[in-house]
Motif scaffolding. Structure first.
Motif, short mmCIF file in Angstrom:
data_model
loop_
_atom_site.label_atom_id
_atom_site.label_comp_id
_atom_site.label_asym_id
_atom_site.label_seq_id
_atom_site.Cartn_x
_atom_site.Cartn_y
_atom_site.Cartn_z
N UNK A 173 13.06 71.51 -28.52
CA UNK A 173 12.01 71.36 -29.52
C UNK A 173 11.15 72.58 -29.71
N UNK A 174 11.52 73.70 -29.09
CA UNK A 174 10.76 74.95 -29.23
C UNK A 174 11.68 76.03 -29.79
N UNK A 175 11.14 77.25 -29.95
CA UNK A 175 11.96 78.36 -30.45
C UNK A 175 13.09 78.71 -29.49
N UNK A 176 12.96 78.30 -28.23
CA UNK A 176 14.02 78.55 -27.25
C UNK A 176 15.32 77.86 -27.67
N UNK A 177 15.17 76.77 -28.43
CA UNK A 177 16.33 75.97 -28.84
C UNK A 177 17.16 76.65 -29.93
N UNK A 178 16.61 77.62 -30.64
CA UNK A 178 17.29 78.22 -31.79
C UNK A 178 18.69 78.70 -31.44
N UNK A 179 19.66 78.29 -32.25
CA UNK A 179 21.07 78.71 -32.16
C UNK A 179 21.75 78.26 -30.87
N UNK A 180 21.20 77.23 -30.23
CA UNK A 180 21.82 76.70 -29.00
C UNK A 180 22.26 75.26 -29.22
N UNK A 181 23.30 74.88 -28.50
CA UNK A 181 23.83 73.51 -28.60
C UNK A 181 22.88 72.54 -27.92
N UNK A 182 22.62 71.44 -28.60
CA UNK A 182 21.81 70.36 -28.05
C UNK A 182 22.75 69.24 -27.62
N UNK A 183 22.65 68.86 -26.36
CA UNK A 183 23.55 67.85 -25.81
C UNK A 183 22.72 66.69 -25.28
N UNK A 184 23.14 65.48 -25.62
CA UNK A 184 22.43 64.27 -25.19
C UNK A 184 23.19 63.64 -24.04
N UNK A 185 22.49 63.42 -22.93
CA UNK A 185 23.07 62.76 -21.76
C UNK A 185 22.18 61.57 -21.40
N UNK A 186 22.77 60.37 -21.44
CA UNK A 186 22.01 59.15 -21.13
C UNK A 186 20.73 59.06 -21.94
N UNK A 187 20.82 59.46 -23.20
CA UNK A 187 19.69 59.35 -24.10
C UNK A 187 18.67 60.47 -24.01
N UNK A 188 18.88 61.43 -23.14
CA UNK A 188 17.94 62.54 -23.00
C UNK A 188 18.57 63.82 -23.53
N UNK A 189 17.77 64.64 -24.24
CA UNK A 189 18.27 65.87 -24.85
C UNK A 189 18.17 67.05 -23.89
N UNK A 190 19.24 67.85 -23.90
CA UNK A 190 19.30 69.05 -23.07
C UNK A 190 19.83 70.21 -23.90
N UNK A 191 19.43 71.42 -23.53
CA UNK A 191 20.03 72.61 -24.11
C UNK A 191 21.17 73.09 -23.23
N UNK A 192 22.26 73.50 -23.88
CA UNK A 192 23.33 74.15 -23.15
C UNK A 192 23.01 75.64 -23.07
#
Length: 219
Positions: A123-142
């Motif tokens: 949800x921040x600028x760190x997320x830009x151009x990175x894959x978002x992966x959901x595990x057990x309903x929680x979001x993570x950056x790869x």
């Protein structure tokens, strides 16, 4: 194989355009002699992977001041105004990475993993151009792993086999970097022909390619 080499030989193993991991946290636990020799060799276009860019007149910071670095992958640059200046003028590409994420990316590179999942930065600028992966309903950056052509690390005590021990917080990023580069060079604050006590060893010598004795080091 004889692991101990001169600082001149160590610096000659690094070429312009290489990616280089450098251990240390600001001035703590940093291979200063090798860095000074790199500056004498007028190395250019390095990709620096480190916790920080230190101070303008110290260790890694000297590489920034000399404009020897084209890209820095670091956690903070606040103690080195020259880094910020070069970043804003477009002379230096800076990738700011959360500190824990940087350590884990380097660890993943050393362990041969395809990356790590972290909620840090979602949800921040760190997320830009990175894959978002959901595990057990929680979001993570790869976050992808990091490796380097060469790692320059520090050791408080190093024996002739390359076994390394540390005093206090000098271990910082040195430990994970020892597994994440094609060539690993340790600068020994204290070097000994006598093997270290196994209970002291933090980095086994199998991970160390070469040893440089610091200018003020003892034998």
């Amino acid at each position: 194989m004889q692991k101990i080499i001169s600082v001149e030989k160590a610096a000659s193993l690094i070429h312009s355009g290489d990616s280089v991991m450098v251990g240390g946290f600001l001035k703590c636990g940093t291979p200063t002699c090798i860095i000074d020799q790199l500056l004498k060799n007028e190395i250019k276009d390095l990709t620096l992977i480190a916790n920080d860019t230190s101070f303008p007149d110290s260790d890694r910071g000297k590489l920034i001041t000399a404009k020897a670095v084209k890209k820095a992958i670091v956690t903070h640059i606040g103690m080195n105004p020259e880094t910020g200046r070069q970043m804003h003028t477009g002379e230096l590409d800076v990738e700011l990475v959360p500190q824990g994420t940087l350590a884990e990316r380097i660890r993943a590179g050393g362990a041969g993993l395809g990356g790590i999942l972290t909620p840090t930065g979602v949800g921040t600028v760190v997320q830009d151009k990175k894959d978002l992966i959901v595990v057990d309903g929680k979001e993570y950056l790869l976050e992808k792993p990091l490796r380097a052509d060469v790692a320059l690390i520090y050791g408080s005590k190093v024996d002739k086999y390359g076994n390394v021990s540390f005093f206090g917080t000098t271990r910082n990023f040195n430990t994970v970097m020892a597994m994440a580069a094609d060539v690993v060079i340790v600068e020994a604050d204290s070097y000994s022909e006598t093997p270290l006590n196994p209970n002291e060893v933090v980095i086994p010598g199998v991970f160390i390619n070469y040893i440089v004795q610091a200018e003020n080091g003892t034998e």
